[in-house]
Scaffold this motif. Structure first.
Motif, PDB file in Angstrom:
ATOM      1  N   LYS A   8     107.561 -31.883  -8.600  1.00 48.12           N
ATOM      2  CA  LYS A   8     107.138 -32.120  -7.251  1.00 48.12           C
ATOM      3  C   LYS A   8     105.897 -32.615  -6.961  1.00 48.12           C
ATOM      4  N   SER A  12      98.682 -36.156  -2.464  1.00 48.65           N
ATOM      5  CA  SER A  12      97.015 -36.138  -3.218  1.00 48.65           C
ATOM      6  C   SER A  12      97.620 -36.976  -4.497  1.00 48.65           C
ATOM      7  N   THR A 168      99.548 -31.953  -8.854  1.00 53.11           N
ATOM      8  CA  THR A 168      98.450 -31.826  -7.545  1.00 53.11           C
ATOM      9  C   THR A 168      96.996 -32.980  -7.890  1.00 53.11           C
ATOM     10  N   ASP A 169      96.112 -32.551  -7.010  1.00 55.58           N
ATOM     11  CA  ASP A 169      94.731 -33.105  -7.839  1.00 55.58           C
ATOM     12  C   ASP A 169      93.970 -32.393  -8.232  1.00 55.58           C
ATOM     13  N   TYR A 174      92.574 -21.806 -10.092  1.00 58.45           N
ATOM     14  CA  TYR A 174      91.590 -21.187 -10.576  1.00 58.45           C
ATOM     15  C   TYR A 174      91.750 -20.011  -9.567  1.00 58.45           C
ATOM     16  N   ASP A 177      89.363 -21.451  -4.908  1.00 59.01           N
ATOM     17  CA  ASP A 177      89.367 -23.398  -4.863  1.00 59.01           C
ATOM     18  C   ASP A 177      88.100 -23.952  -5.644  1.00 59.01           C
ATOM     19  N   ARG A 179      86.788 -26.781  -5.596  1.00 57.38           N
ATOM     20  CA  ARG A 179      86.174 -27.519  -4.666  1.00 57.38           C
ATOM     21  C   ARG A 179      85.069 -27.280  -4.142  1.00 57.38           C
ATOM     22  N   GLN A 202      91.946 -16.844  -4.991  1.00 54.69           N
ATOM     23  CA  GLN A 202      90.939 -17.542  -3.633  1.00 54.69           C
ATOM     24  C   GLN A 202      91.340 -18.762  -3.334  1.00 54.69           C
ATOM     25  N   THR A 203      92.103 -18.701  -2.473  1.00 55.77           N
ATOM     26  CA  THR A 203      93.157 -20.005  -1.842  1.00 55.77           C
ATOM     27  C   THR A 203      92.672 -20.588  -1.000  1.00 55.77           C
ATOM     28  N   SER A 208      94.215 -31.214   0.350  1.00 55.39           N
ATOM     29  CA  SER A 208      92.875 -32.118   0.277  1.00 55.39           C
ATOM     30  C   SER A 208      92.948 -32.940   1.303  1.00 55.39           C
ATOM     31  N   GLY A 214      97.679 -26.617   0.565  1.00 58.07           N
ATOM     32  CA  GLY A 214      96.920 -27.016  -0.413  1.00 58.07           C
ATOM     33  C   GLY A 214      97.577 -25.188  -1.239  1.00 58.07           C
ATOM     34  N   LYS A 218     101.506 -23.366  -3.011  1.00 59.70           N
ATOM     35  CA  LYS A 218     102.212 -23.611  -4.639  1.00 59.70           C
ATOM     36  C   LYS A 218     102.261 -21.911  -5.023  1.00 59.70           C
TER      37      LYS A 218
HETATM   38  N1  LIG Z   1      92.292 -21.108  -6.531  1.00 60.21           N
HETATM   39  C1  LIG Z   1      93.052 -22.762  -5.989  1.00 60.21           C
HETATM   40  N2  LIG Z   1      92.122 -23.268  -7.572  1.00 60.21           N
HETATM   41  C2  LIG Z   1      92.803 -24.262  -7.748  1.00 60.21           C
HETATM   42  N3  LIG Z   1      93.245 -24.540  -6.604  1.00 60.21           N
HETATM   43  C3  LIG Z   1      92.828 -24.849  -4.997  1.00 60.21           C
HETATM   44  C4  LIG Z   1      93.046 -23.286  -5.087  1.00 60.21           C
HETATM   45  N4  LIG Z   1      92.386 -23.103  -3.241  1.00 60.21           N
HETATM   46  C5  LIG Z   1      92.888 -24.180  -2.721  1.00 60.21           C
HETATM   47  N5  LIG Z   1      92.496 -25.201  -3.634  1.00 60.21           N
HETATM   48  C6  LIG Z   1      92.871 -27.018  -3.285  1.00 60.21           C
HETATM   49  O1  LIG Z   1      94.151 -27.419  -3.621  1.00 60.21           O
HETATM   50  C7  LIG Z   1      94.353 -28.428  -3.169  1.00 60.21           C
HETATM   51  C8  LIG Z   1      95.806 -28.649  -3.707  1.00 60.21           C
HETATM   52  O2  LIG Z   1      96.521 -28.956  -2.736  1.00 60.21           O
HETATM   53  P1  LIG Z   1      96.956 -30.232  -1.747  1.00 60.21           P
HETATM   54  O3  LIG Z   1      95.597 -30.629  -1.172  1.00 60.21           O
HETATM   55  O4  LIG Z   1      97.665 -29.412  -0.763  1.00 60.21           O
HETATM   56  O5  LIG Z   1      97.844 -30.545  -2.443  1.00 60.21           O
HETATM   57  P2  LIG Z   1      99.480 -32.034  -3.172  1.00 60.21           P
HETATM   58  O6  LIG Z   1      98.834 -32.917  -1.796  1.00 60.21           O
HETATM   59  O7  LIG Z   1      99.113 -32.008  -4.051  1.00 60.21           O
HETATM   60  O8  LIG Z   1     100.365 -30.828  -2.141  1.00 60.21           O
HETATM   61  C9  LIG Z   1      93.096 -29.157  -4.183  1.00 60.21           C
HETATM   62  O9  LIG Z   1      92.918 -30.026  -4.107  1.00 60.21           O
HETATM   63  C10 LIG Z   1      92.190 -27.306  -4.649  1.00 60.21           C
HETATM   64  O10 LIG Z   1      91.189 -28.183  -4.211  1.00 60.21           O
END
Ligand SMILES: Nc1ncnc2c1ncn2[C@@H]1O[C@H](COP(=O)(O)OP(=O)(O)O)[C@@H](O)[C@H]1O
Ligand SMILES: N[C@@H](CCC(=O)OP(=O)(O)O)C(=O)O
Length: 369
Positions: A8, A12, A168-169, A174, A177, A179, A202-203, A208, A214, A218
Motif C-alpha cells: 500500500k 504522502s 508512508t512518509d 516511533y 509522532d 514530526r 502516541q499517534t 500529513s 496518519g 496503519k
Molecule cells: N507514532 C508515530 N510514528 C511515526 N509516524 C507517526 C506517528 N504518529 C503520527 N505519525 C505521522 O503519520 C504520518 C503518516 O501518515 P499519513 O500522512 O496518513 O501517510 P500516508 O499518506 O502514507 O497514508 C507521518 O507523517 C507521521 O508524522
C-alpha cells in the motif's frame, strides 16, 4: 518460494508535498520493484492512494477538499490520471496491471466478498498486478473504508497474503509522532498487538498534509492483517526498493509479527468485512463466558442495547463501559432483544410467543476483537 505480497502506498509518498505533483521517480522505482517481484514468481497487489491528491494537482486546488461532493468529483479526475501513469510505467516493464475500485458495501455481502476473492485469484493467476483503490467517486460516507490502510489490510486478509507493506512518509513507527516529538524512539518489531498497547505509542490525530489517516489507521491495519496471519511492515515510501531487501531479511521499517493461529476466513469477514449497526452491553459473567470460555452469547448476559439492528445484522459486543470485546451476527432484532435481554433462554418462547434461537450470538458467528 512464491509469496503473496500486498503493497500500500499513501498520497504522502506518491506526490511532492510542496506542489502536490506526482513523485514520478518514486512511482517508477515502485513499478520496477513490483515487476521484479512478479518475475521472481511472487503474486503482487498494489493498493494505491492518490486519487484525491492527484485530482487536486490536476485542477490546481491547493488543499484536500472537505466537501464530500467536491472530493468525489476530484477523485474521479485523479484516479484516471493515476492509473494512466501506472499503466504507462508498468507497460514499459511488460507488466500487465488491472484497476480494481472497491467500496465497503462490496465486502458486506458474503457472496460479493467471495466474488471479489475469485476476481483477485484470477488476476493473480494471469500474472497481473491489480492496482486497488477505494471507489471514492461513488462511496457513500456511512459506508466507506475511509482510508486505504484499512482497505489494504482487508485485501491482504481476503487473499490470504503473506506480507503487507504500508509505504508512508516516515521510515518506521516511533514511540510518538516524530514530526512533533524529535526524540521519539524508533520501534523495530511488534510481536503482538498487546505488546503495542504496552508500548503506549502516541499517534496524534492527523496524517500529513495530503494523507488521511496518519499512524492510527496503519496500526489498526496491522491489527487486522496480523490477525489474518499476514506479516505487516511499515516502511518508507521514498525507497520502494527496500521491499526486496526486507523480503531478504534486512531489518528495515517496523515489523508486526503475524498471529500463529490466524482467525478463519469467515470469522475475518464477520470481524472486518461487515459493518456493525448495533451494540450489545454485556454483564461481567457474559464477558468472561465469551472471551475466556469460548461460549455463545445468551440473552441473560445482556444489560443494554444501542443502535438499530435486525436479526442477522452485525453487532458489537461490549463490556459495561462500552469497550468492544467482540463482534458477531445477532439472531434477534433490537425490538425482540429489548423484550428478552437479561432473561433466561427457557423464557424466550413464552415472552416472544414463538420458538426463537437459543443463543443471541452463536459462537460460530462471534469473533473476539
Ligand atoms: N507514532 C508515530 N510514528 C511515526 N509516524 C507517526 C506517528 N504518529 C503520527 N505519525 C505521522 O503519520 C504520518 C503518516 O501518515 P499519513 O500522512 O496518513 O501517510 P500516508 O499518506 O502514507 O497514508 C507521518 O507523517 C507521521 O508524522
Ligand atoms: N482513496 C483516497 C485515499 C485515502 C487514503 O487513505 O489516503 P492515504 O492516507 O494517503 O493513504 C485517494 O485515492 O485519494
Amino acid at each position: 518460494m512464491s509469496k503473496t505480497i500486498v503493497v500500500k502506498i499513501g498520497t504522502s509518498s506518491l506526490t511532492q508535498p510542496e506542489t502536490g505533483q506526482l513523485a514520478i521517480s518514486t512511482i517508477a522505482i515502485l513499478a520496477e520493484t513490483l515487476s521484479h517481484l512478479r518475475r521472481q514468481g511472487h503474486q503482487v497487489i498494489l493498493v494505491s492512494s492518490g486519487a484525491v491528491g492527484v485530482g487536486c494537482a490536476r485542477l490546481g486546488l491547493t488543499e484536500r477538499p472537505k466537501a464530500i461532493a467536491l472530493k468525489q468529483a476530484v477523485a474521479a479526475v485523479g484516479q484516471g490520471r493515476l492509473i494512466r501513469v501506472y499503466d504507462d510505467l508498468f507497460t514499459t516493464l511488460q507488466q500487465p496491471i488491472a484497476q480494481v475500485l472497491l467500496t465497503r458495501s462490496d465486502l458486506v455481502q458474503r457472496s460479493r466478498y467471495l466474488n471479489i476473492y475469485n476476481t483477485f485469484k484470477e488476476l493473480l493467476e494471469l500474472g497481473v498486478i491489480p492496482v486497488v483503490n477505494e471507489n471514492d467517486t461513488v462511496a457513500v460516507e456511512e459506508l466507506k473504508f475511509g482510508d486505504n490502510d484499512t482497505l489494504s489490510a482487508l485485501v491482504a486478509s481476503l487473499v490470504h497474503a503473506d506480507w503487507l507493506f504500508l509505504l508512508t512518509d516516515v521510515d518506521r513507527l516511533y514511540s510518538a509522532d516524530p514530526r512533533f516529538v524529535p526524540d521519539a524512539q524508533p520501534i523495530a518489531l511488534v510481536s503482538s498487538i498487546k505488546e503495542l498497547e504496552e508500548l503506549q505509542v502516541q499517534t496524534g490525530t492527523q496524517g500529513s498534509q495530503w494523507g488521511t489517516g496518519g499512524m492510527v489507521t496503519k496500526i489498526s491495519a496491522a491489527r487486522i492483517a496480523t490477525a489474518a496471519g499476514v506479516r505487516t511492515v511499515i516502511t518508507e515510501g521514498k525507497c520502494p526498493q527496500n521491499i526486496e531487501k526486507i523480503l531478504q531479511g534486512e531489518p528495515i521499517g517496523t515489523h508486526f509479527e503475524p498471529h500463529l493461529e490466524p482467525t478463519s476466513a469467515r470469522k475475518r469477514w464477520i470481524a472486518y468485512g461487515l459493518v456493525p449497526s448495533g451494540k450489545l452491553y454485556l454483564d461481567e459473567g457474559a464477558v468472561v463466558a465469551i472471551s475466556q470460555a469460548g461460549k455463545s452469547l445468551l440473552a441473560a448476559g445482556i444489560t443494554a442495547l444501542a443502535g438499530e439492528f435486525d436479526a442477522q445484522d452485525a453487532v458489537l459486543l461490549c463490556d459495561s463501559k462500552g469497550n468492544e470485546i467482540a463482534r458477531g451476527i445477532v439472531n434477534y432484532s433490537k425490538a425482540e432483544l429489548q423484550q428478552i435481554c437479561g432473561r433466561h433462554s427457557s423464557e424466550i418462547p413464552v415472552i416472544l410467543g414463538y420458538e426463537g434461537a437459543e443463543t443471541v450470538v452463536h459462537r460460530d458467528n462471534l469473533v473476539l476483537t
